[in-house]
Design a protein around this motif. Structure first.
Motif, PDB file in Angstrom:
ATOM      1  N   PRO A   5      -7.478  31.902  52.867  1.00 35.15           N
ATOM      2  CA  PRO A   5      -7.484  32.898  53.952  1.00 35.15           C
ATOM      3  C   PRO A   5      -8.366  32.444  55.114  1.00 35.15           C
ATOM      4  O   PRO A   5      -9.538  32.801  55.179  1.00 35.15           O
ATOM      5  CB  PRO A   5      -8.056  34.132  53.261  1.00 35.15           C
ATOM      6  CG  PRO A   5      -8.937  33.570  52.172  1.00 35.15           C
ATOM      7  CD  PRO A   5      -8.319  32.285  51.742  1.00 35.15           C
ATOM      8  N   ALA A  45     -21.498  31.813  54.822  1.00 29.15           N
ATOM      9  CA  ALA A  45     -22.516  31.157  55.648  1.00 29.15           C
ATOM     10  C   ALA A  45     -23.467  32.195  56.232  1.00 29.15           C
ATOM     11  O   ALA A  45     -24.690  31.999  56.259  1.00 29.15           O
ATOM     12  CB  ALA A  45     -21.838  30.353  56.756  1.00 29.15           C
ATOM     13  N   ILE A  46     -22.901  33.304  56.677  1.00 27.72           N
ATOM     14  CA  ILE A  46     -23.737  34.383  57.239  1.00 27.72           C
ATOM     15  C   ILE A  46     -24.669  34.924  56.156  1.00 27.72           C
ATOM     16  O   ILE A  46     -25.864  35.130  56.386  1.00 27.72           O
ATOM     17  CB  ILE A  46     -22.852  35.515  57.835  1.00 27.72           C
ATOM     18  CG1 ILE A  46     -22.056  34.971  59.026  1.00 27.72           C
ATOM     19  CG2 ILE A  46     -23.702  36.717  58.238  1.00 27.72           C
ATOM     20  CD1 ILE A  46     -20.948  35.893  59.528  1.00 27.72           C
ATOM     21  N   ARG A  67     -15.348  38.703  56.488  1.00 28.93           N
ATOM     22  CA  ARG A  67     -15.680  37.856  57.620  1.00 28.93           C
ATOM     23  C   ARG A  67     -15.751  38.640  58.923  1.00 28.93           C
ATOM     24  O   ARG A  67     -15.168  39.712  59.037  1.00 28.93           O
ATOM     25  CB  ARG A  67     -14.692  36.713  57.751  1.00 28.93           C
ATOM     26  CG  ARG A  67     -13.262  37.109  58.103  1.00 28.93           C
ATOM     27  CD  ARG A  67     -12.437  37.450  56.876  1.00 28.93           C
ATOM     28  NE  ARG A  67     -12.483  36.381  55.871  1.00 28.93           N
ATOM     29  CZ  ARG A  67     -11.625  35.382  55.878  1.00 28.93           C
ATOM     30  NH1 ARG A  67     -10.684  35.293  56.771  1.00 28.93           N
ATOM     31  NH2 ARG A  67     -11.701  34.471  54.948  1.00 28.93           N
ATOM     32  N   PRO A  68     -16.491  38.108  59.912  1.00 30.69           N
ATOM     33  CA  PRO A  68     -16.574  38.775  61.208  1.00 30.69           C
ATOM     34  C   PRO A  68     -15.246  38.694  61.946  1.00 30.69           C
ATOM     35  O   PRO A  68     -14.538  37.697  61.836  1.00 30.69           O
ATOM     36  CB  PRO A  68     -17.661  37.978  61.941  1.00 30.69           C
ATOM     37  CG  PRO A  68     -17.653  36.628  61.307  1.00 30.69           C
ATOM     38  CD  PRO A  68     -17.238  36.840  59.886  1.00 30.69           C
ATOM     39  N   GLU A  74     -12.685  33.669  63.228  1.00 28.76           N
ATOM     40  CA  GLU A  74     -13.899  33.138  63.846  1.00 28.76           C
ATOM     41  C   GLU A  74     -14.664  32.311  62.815  1.00 28.76           C
ATOM     42  O   GLU A  74     -15.034  32.829  61.778  1.00 28.76           O
ATOM     43  CB  GLU A  74     -14.769  34.292  64.355  1.00 28.76           C
ATOM     44  CG  GLU A  74     -15.961  33.815  65.146  1.00 28.76           C
ATOM     45  CD  GLU A  74     -16.771  34.997  65.699  1.00 28.76           C
ATOM     46  OE1 GLU A  74     -16.996  35.039  66.910  1.00 28.76           O
ATOM     47  OE2 GLU A  74     -17.158  35.879  64.916  1.00 28.76           O
ATOM     48  N   THR A  75     -14.877  31.061  63.118  1.00 30.82           N
ATOM     49  CA  THR A  75     -15.648  30.222  62.190  1.00 30.82           C
ATOM     50  C   THR A  75     -17.110  30.642  62.242  1.00 30.82           C
ATOM     51  O   THR A  75     -17.552  31.312  63.181  1.00 30.82           O
ATOM     52  CB  THR A  75     -15.571  28.731  62.589  1.00 30.82           C
ATOM     53  OG1 THR A  75     -16.186  28.584  63.870  1.00 30.82           O
ATOM     54  CG2 THR A  75     -14.130  28.242  62.629  1.00 30.82           C
ATOM     55  N   PHE A  76     -17.852  30.206  61.224  1.00 29.16           N
ATOM     56  CA  PHE A  76     -19.287  30.460  61.241  1.00 29.16           C
ATOM     57  C   PHE A  76     -19.913  29.797  62.454  1.00 29.16           C
ATOM     58  O   PHE A  76     -20.796  30.356  63.112  1.00 29.16           O
ATOM     59  CB  PHE A  76     -19.949  29.948  59.961  1.00 29.16           C
ATOM     60  CG  PHE A  76     -21.447  30.050  59.995  1.00 29.16           C
ATOM     61  CD1 PHE A  76     -22.062  31.285  59.868  1.00 29.16           C
ATOM     62  CD2 PHE A  76     -22.247  28.920  60.179  1.00 29.16           C
ATOM     63  CE1 PHE A  76     -23.447  31.389  59.926  1.00 29.16           C
ATOM     64  CE2 PHE A  76     -23.630  29.022  60.238  1.00 29.16           C
ATOM     65  CZ  PHE A  76     -24.238  30.262  60.113  1.00 29.16           C
ATOM     66  N   HIS A  77     -19.433  28.598  62.741  1.00 32.36           N
ATOM     67  CA  HIS A  77     -19.929  27.842  63.887  1.00 32.36           C
ATOM     68  C   HIS A  77     -19.874  28.702  65.155  1.00 32.36           C
ATOM     69  O   HIS A  77     -20.865  28.835  65.896  1.00 32.36           O
ATOM     70  CB  HIS A  77     -19.069  26.588  64.052  1.00 32.36           C
ATOM     71  CG  HIS A  77     -19.549  25.663  65.113  1.00 32.36           C
ATOM     72  ND1 HIS A  77     -20.495  24.700  64.895  1.00 32.36           N
ATOM     73  CD2 HIS A  77     -19.215  25.572  66.433  1.00 32.36           C
ATOM     74  CE1 HIS A  77     -20.722  24.041  66.019  1.00 32.36           C
ATOM     75  NE2 HIS A  77     -19.960  24.545  66.961  1.00 32.36           N
ATOM     76  N   ALA A  82     -10.379  32.138  58.461  1.00 28.23           N
ATOM     77  CA  ALA A  82     -11.005  33.166  59.297  1.00 28.23           C
ATOM     78  C   ALA A  82     -10.638  32.941  60.756  1.00 28.23           C
ATOM     79  O   ALA A  82     -10.416  31.807  61.175  1.00 28.23           O
ATOM     80  CB  ALA A  82     -12.517  33.114  59.129  1.00 28.23           C
ATOM     81  N   TYR A 129     -14.547  30.733  54.855  1.00 28.59           N
ATOM     82  CA  TYR A 129     -15.461  31.752  54.335  1.00 28.59           C
ATOM     83  C   TYR A 129     -16.732  31.868  55.177  1.00 28.59           C
ATOM     84  O   TYR A 129     -17.843  31.718  54.668  1.00 28.59           O
ATOM     85  CB  TYR A 129     -15.842  31.427  52.889  1.00 28.59           C
ATOM     86  CG  TYR A 129     -14.662  31.304  51.952  1.00 28.59           C
ATOM     87  CD1 TYR A 129     -13.992  32.445  51.486  1.00 28.59           C
ATOM     88  CD2 TYR A 129     -14.204  30.050  51.532  1.00 28.59           C
ATOM     89  CE1 TYR A 129     -12.909  32.339  50.629  1.00 28.59           C
ATOM     90  CE2 TYR A 129     -13.118  29.939  50.669  1.00 28.59           C
ATOM     91  CZ  TYR A 129     -12.478  31.080  50.227  1.00 28.59           C
ATOM     92  OH  TYR A 129     -11.408  30.976  49.371  1.00 28.59           O
ATOM     93  N   PRO A 130     -16.597  32.156  56.494  1.00 34.53           N
ATOM     94  CA  PRO A 130     -17.814  32.252  57.324  1.00 34.53           C
ATOM     95  C   PRO A 130     -18.782  33.308  56.801  1.00 34.53           C
ATOM     96  O   PRO A 130     -19.995  33.198  57.003  1.00 34.53           O
ATOM     97  CB  PRO A 130     -17.264  32.607  58.711  1.00 34.53           C
ATOM     98  CG  PRO A 130     -15.879  33.113  58.480  1.00 34.53           C
ATOM     99  CD  PRO A 130     -15.371  32.424  57.262  1.00 34.53           C
ATOM    100  N   TRP A 132     -19.428  32.002  65.359  1.00 35.20           N
ATOM    101  CA  TRP A 132     -20.221  33.223  65.155  1.00 35.20           C
ATOM    102  C   TRP A 132     -21.695  32.949  65.447  1.00 35.20           C
ATOM    103  O   TRP A 132     -22.372  33.709  66.109  1.00 35.20           O
ATOM    104  CB  TRP A 132     -20.036  33.713  63.708  1.00 35.20           C
ATOM    105  CG  TRP A 132     -20.829  34.946  63.361  1.00 35.20           C
ATOM    106  CD1 TRP A 132     -20.420  36.235  63.485  1.00 35.20           C
ATOM    107  CD2 TRP A 132     -22.168  34.976  62.833  1.00 35.20           C
ATOM    108  NE1 TRP A 132     -21.417  37.084  63.062  1.00 35.20           N
ATOM    109  CE2 TRP A 132     -22.510  36.336  62.667  1.00 35.20           C
ATOM    110  CE3 TRP A 132     -23.101  33.997  62.497  1.00 35.20           C
ATOM    111  CZ2 TRP A 132     -23.744  36.747  62.163  1.00 35.20           C
ATOM    112  CZ3 TRP A 132     -24.338  34.400  61.998  1.00 35.20           C
ATOM    113  CH2 TRP A 132     -24.656  35.768  61.836  1.00 35.20           C
ATOM    114  N   LEU A 159     -27.508  32.451  55.581  1.00 35.62           N
ATOM    115  CA  LEU A 159     -28.459  32.523  56.695  1.00 35.62           C
ATOM    116  C   LEU A 159     -29.331  33.775  56.577  1.00 35.62           C
ATOM    117  O   LEU A 159     -30.561  33.707  56.638  1.00 35.62           O
ATOM    118  CB  LEU A 159     -27.677  32.534  58.016  1.00 35.62           C
ATOM    119  CG  LEU A 159     -28.466  32.771  59.297  1.00 35.62           C
ATOM    120  CD1 LEU A 159     -29.406  31.601  59.572  1.00 35.62           C
ATOM    121  CD2 LEU A 159     -27.511  32.959  60.489  1.00 35.62           C
ATOM    122  N   GLN A 160     -28.681  34.917  56.383  1.00 38.17           N
ATOM    123  CA  GLN A 160     -29.429  36.183  56.318  1.00 38.17           C
ATOM    124  C   GLN A 160     -30.349  36.226  55.104  1.00 38.17           C
ATOM    125  O   GLN A 160     -31.476  36.710  55.180  1.00 38.17           O
ATOM    126  CB  GLN A 160     -28.444  37.363  56.270  1.00 38.17           C
ATOM    127  CG  GLN A 160     -27.704  37.564  57.588  1.00 38.17           C
ATOM    128  CD  GLN A 160     -26.701  38.711  57.520  1.00 38.17           C
ATOM    129  OE1 GLN A 160     -26.348  39.171  56.436  1.00 38.17           O
ATOM    130  NE2 GLN A 160     -26.225  39.147  58.678  1.00 38.17           N
TER     131      GLN A 160
END
Lengths: 278, 467
Positions: free
Chosen positions: B445, A19-20, A249-250, B449-452, B447, A15-16, B454, A23-24
């Protein structure tokens, strides 16, 4: 004030977007945030099993990574409760104690340290059931548990009430464990799944479109069950609601539909196309 | 591999998978007790102060136990009771048998006693030709079905009315298709009554033993302890040494909390005080240790001796409600069982501390403030220290720790997670555990790209205090 951002492993990998959002959100609240790249884990998975030997090097690494921050903030009550209450596989030096005291879950950091109560940018026109995790309730006291005969409070709800359009839904068993429980979810699989099904049913029965939580680990488990049962229930972290996204997610190549990689996209509760809110 | 070790997760899965009736009903019944408990507790403004006070009374008594036991004995003897001391279950059972033989007793009626259960008293007496009839309805059901009680307060709560109708049909000849509770209850009453009248001795346990008066208190909802203690000329009470409280004044607080915590009722239907034998009768009290003094000497686990056996931790426990008390494979199930049973047999019950999601609810309902959840955590440390972690746990955690202590490996594992072999986050890395996740759940699910990654891309020029 510089905050060290701690992102638990499953948020980093699964779940990035949470985290984003964290941060934001902190940046919107005028906090200087750094994400120390050397971070790994707080040691909870091993410590919860009673394995202090294997937990110790991970705990040590956590302290070394975050020792120079005034505050350490994580979007996870579960990890924070480990750091603050149970991180004792290593020698309790003043430095270790300082790091443990300075580590906060996001909701409590906003409520008790930043003392911020307004999120004018936030809008979420959906009905939400709050799933405060057991760590949030009974370890960090982010909400009053129903077992204790005391004045009820819920810091998560207090923040979410400030979000435009958001409707809070009450469950029959608001603080019943969802059954995740770390390794419990696989070692006691039948009981864990049964608890998760009951939790999802309680949320759905009261008309909530979303389960919102301080902990993605609970939601990862509940989401796995909901997707298997092919129900419409959606799952979202409190940080995403308070920040106003991102809801996906990105660079998410898991979603087949075009356009869903927009990290500022709006969620689509109960619509057929739910791939961008997993 | 797992010879003699109880595997609660397997027994729980059997209970859950039995049908669509047992587990939901079990969960609902016990949850209802929890809700009633909340309502009753809320009706007492000083509830939380009561818990604190009750905890301190117990702590005080347990730390002066030698004095209070002697005081109790002196006062009980003054009333004409005979006091026996049993170090072990075997001694307890032998004392009971000797008393019964001296009085040529062939038939015993007994009310509920977890201590007698713990001592395995019934099988022992039956082996020596003495027939024992449980007078508590739930216990009688369990006795007929040759099962242990599944709950301290409601021993047959895991059974449906249909189960009981079939059981009674086999044993007392009722209609197997008539599941009316009144009919079943009345049939058992008619069947049991002659057995009660025939018994030459009665046995009870005790909820509280009062040092200053030498009397003891038995709480029931069926009055079954009273019929036993009122009819035959011999009454034997088994009392665990942790049941002591100093004064009658102290009793008040426990009586106000016991039934409210157990079933959410204000008080049990019967709260009977026994002070000495009836005329032309004998009263024997067996003060029994059976591991309690050893437990009292365990700095981390003595607290469990404060337990008043209300069962509130069982009612509130989401794992207990889904798995039933029998899944713990022990006399004591549920959260309190998890912390008691390993003091009796550490190896056999080494998996019990893991039959918990560590939600912490048990700690917060406990009327004597035992930190049950904290003790479950503590028992996990003991099991890990003593190398009692099962193979599957050891493998999962060696892999986890090895990866976690090396950032690059951790990143590599995460990268692998997105590939065709979708690994769970590190703490679930192990193939067998994988299947367990997927039985009722879709995979998380992951991702791309990990947050790391990104963050490295989007904040790469940020200054860091430490990197």
């Amino acid at each position: 004030m510089t905050v060290g951002l701690f992102i638990p492993c499953y948020i980093d990998a699964v779940y990035p977007e949470v985290a984003i959002a964290t941060l934001q959100l902190l940046e919107k609240l005028h906090v200087k945030v750094e994400y120390p790249a050397a971070q790994i884990c707080c040691g909870q998975p091993m410590a919860n099993e009673g394995d202090q030997v294997d937990s110790a090097p991970v705990e040590q690494h956590f302290v070394e990574t975050f020792r120079n921050y005034e505050y350490i903030v994580a979007p996870s009550a579960s990890c924070v409760s480990h750091v603050r209450l149970y991180m004792d596989a290593i020698r309790q030096t003043p430095e270790v104690q300082q790091v443990r005291r300075s580590t906060f879950e996001l909701v409590e950091f906003i409520t008790d340290i930043l003392k911020i109560t307004e999120f004018p940018w936030a809008e979420f026109p959906h009905s939400i059931a709050i799933h405060n995790s057991c760590s949030a309730i009974r370890s960090l006291h982010i909400a009053q548990s129903t077992e204790v005969m005391s004045t009820p409070f819920d810091k998560t709800a207090a923040l979410l009430r400030k979000v435009k359009g958001l409707k809070l839904v009450t469950m029959d068993r608001p603080d019943e464990c969802c059954g995740f429980g770390g390794t419990f979810c696989v070692t006691d699989e039948a009981v864990s799944a049964s608890m998760g099904k009951d939790k999802n049913a309680d949320i759905t029965r009261h008309g909530a479109q979303f389960a919102a939580s301080t902990d993605m680990s609970c939601l990862m488990h509940l989401q796995g069950i909901a997707r298997r049962e092919k129900t419409d229930l959606e799952f979202i972290h409190v940080a995403q609601i308070l920040n106003g996204g991102p809801y996906s997610r990105p660079n998410n190549s898991l979603t087949k539909e075009p356009g869903n990689s927009n990290i500022d996209g709006q969620p689509s509760a109960n619509s057929k196309n739910k791939s961008h809110v997993l | 591999m797992s010879f003699n070790i109880v595997h609660p997760e397997k027994l729980a899965a059997e209970f859950l998978n039995k049908d669509k009736q047992h587990e939901p009903q079990h969960d609902e019944h016990l949850w209802t007790s929890r809700v009633k408990r909340d309502k009753e507790a809320a009706s007492i403004p000083e509830w939380e102060e009561f818990r604190e006070l009750a905890s301190r009374i117990k702590q005080h008594t347990l730390t002066h136990l030698d004095q209070y036991l002697e005081q109790f004995e002196i006062n009980a003897v003054k009333h004409g009771a005979v006091v026996h001391w049993a170090r072990t279950a075997e001694e307890h059972n032998q004392i009971v048998l000797d008393i019964l033989r001296q009085h040529s007793v062939k038939d015993v009626i007994k009310s509920k006693s977890m201590l007698q259960e713990e001592c395995g008293m019934i099988p022992f007496l039956e082996k020596h030709g003495i027939s024992v009839t449980e007078s508590d309805l739930g216990e009688r059901i369990q006795q007929l079905d040759k099962e242990q009680p599944s709950h301290i307060v409601v021993p047959a709560v895991h059974k449906t009315k249909e189960d009981i109708a079939r059981l009674f049909a086999r044993h007392i000849g009722t209609d197997p298709n008539n599941t009316d509770a009144h009919y079943l209850n009345d049939s058992m009453r008619k069947h049991a009554r002659p057995l009660f009248l025939k018994a030459q001795a009665a046995m009870t346990g005790a909820n509280f033993a009062i040092a200053e008066t030498g009397s003891f208190v038995v709480c029931t909802n069926e009055g079954n302890a009273d019929i036993g203690a009122s009819l035959p000329p011999l009454h034997i009470a088994s009392i665990g040494i942790e049941k002591l409280i100093p004064t009658t004044e102290d009793l008040a607080i426990f009586i106000r909390m016991l039934s409210r915590s157990a079933l959410g009722s204000k008080i049990t239907q019967y709260t009977s005080h026994f002070s000495g034998p009836r005329k032309n009768s004998e009263l024997h009290i067996i003060l029994t240790d059976n591991g309690r003094s050893k437990r009292l000497g365990m700095p981390e686990f003595w607290e469990s001796l404060k337990c008043i056996r209300c069962g509130a931790c069982m009612n509130t426990c989401p794992v207990f409600r889904r798995s039933s008390g029998l899944s713990y494979g022990a006399v004591y199930g549920g959260p309190i069982g998890i912390i008691l049973d390993p003091t009796i047999d550490e190896k056999k019950y080494s998996e019990l501390p893991y039959h918990s999601s560590l939600c912490g609810s048990c700690t917060e309902v406990c009327p004597v403030k035992i930190d049950i959840s904290g003790q479950i955590r503590q028992w996990r440390r003991v099991m890990a220290d003593h190398k009692r972690l099962s193979l599957i746990r050891r493998l999962a955690f060696k892999a986890g720790a090895a990866v976690l202590s090396r950032p690059k490996l951790f990143r590599a594992a995460e990268a692998g997670a997105y590939g065709s072999i979708k690994l769970l986050p590190h703490f679930l890395i192990y193939n067998n555990l994988f299947n367990a996740w997927g039985k009722h759940r879709e995979m998380p699910p992951f991702a791309k790209e990990t947050f790391h990654d990104w963050y490295q891309k989007n904040h790469e020029n940020d200054e860091h205090i430490q990197d």
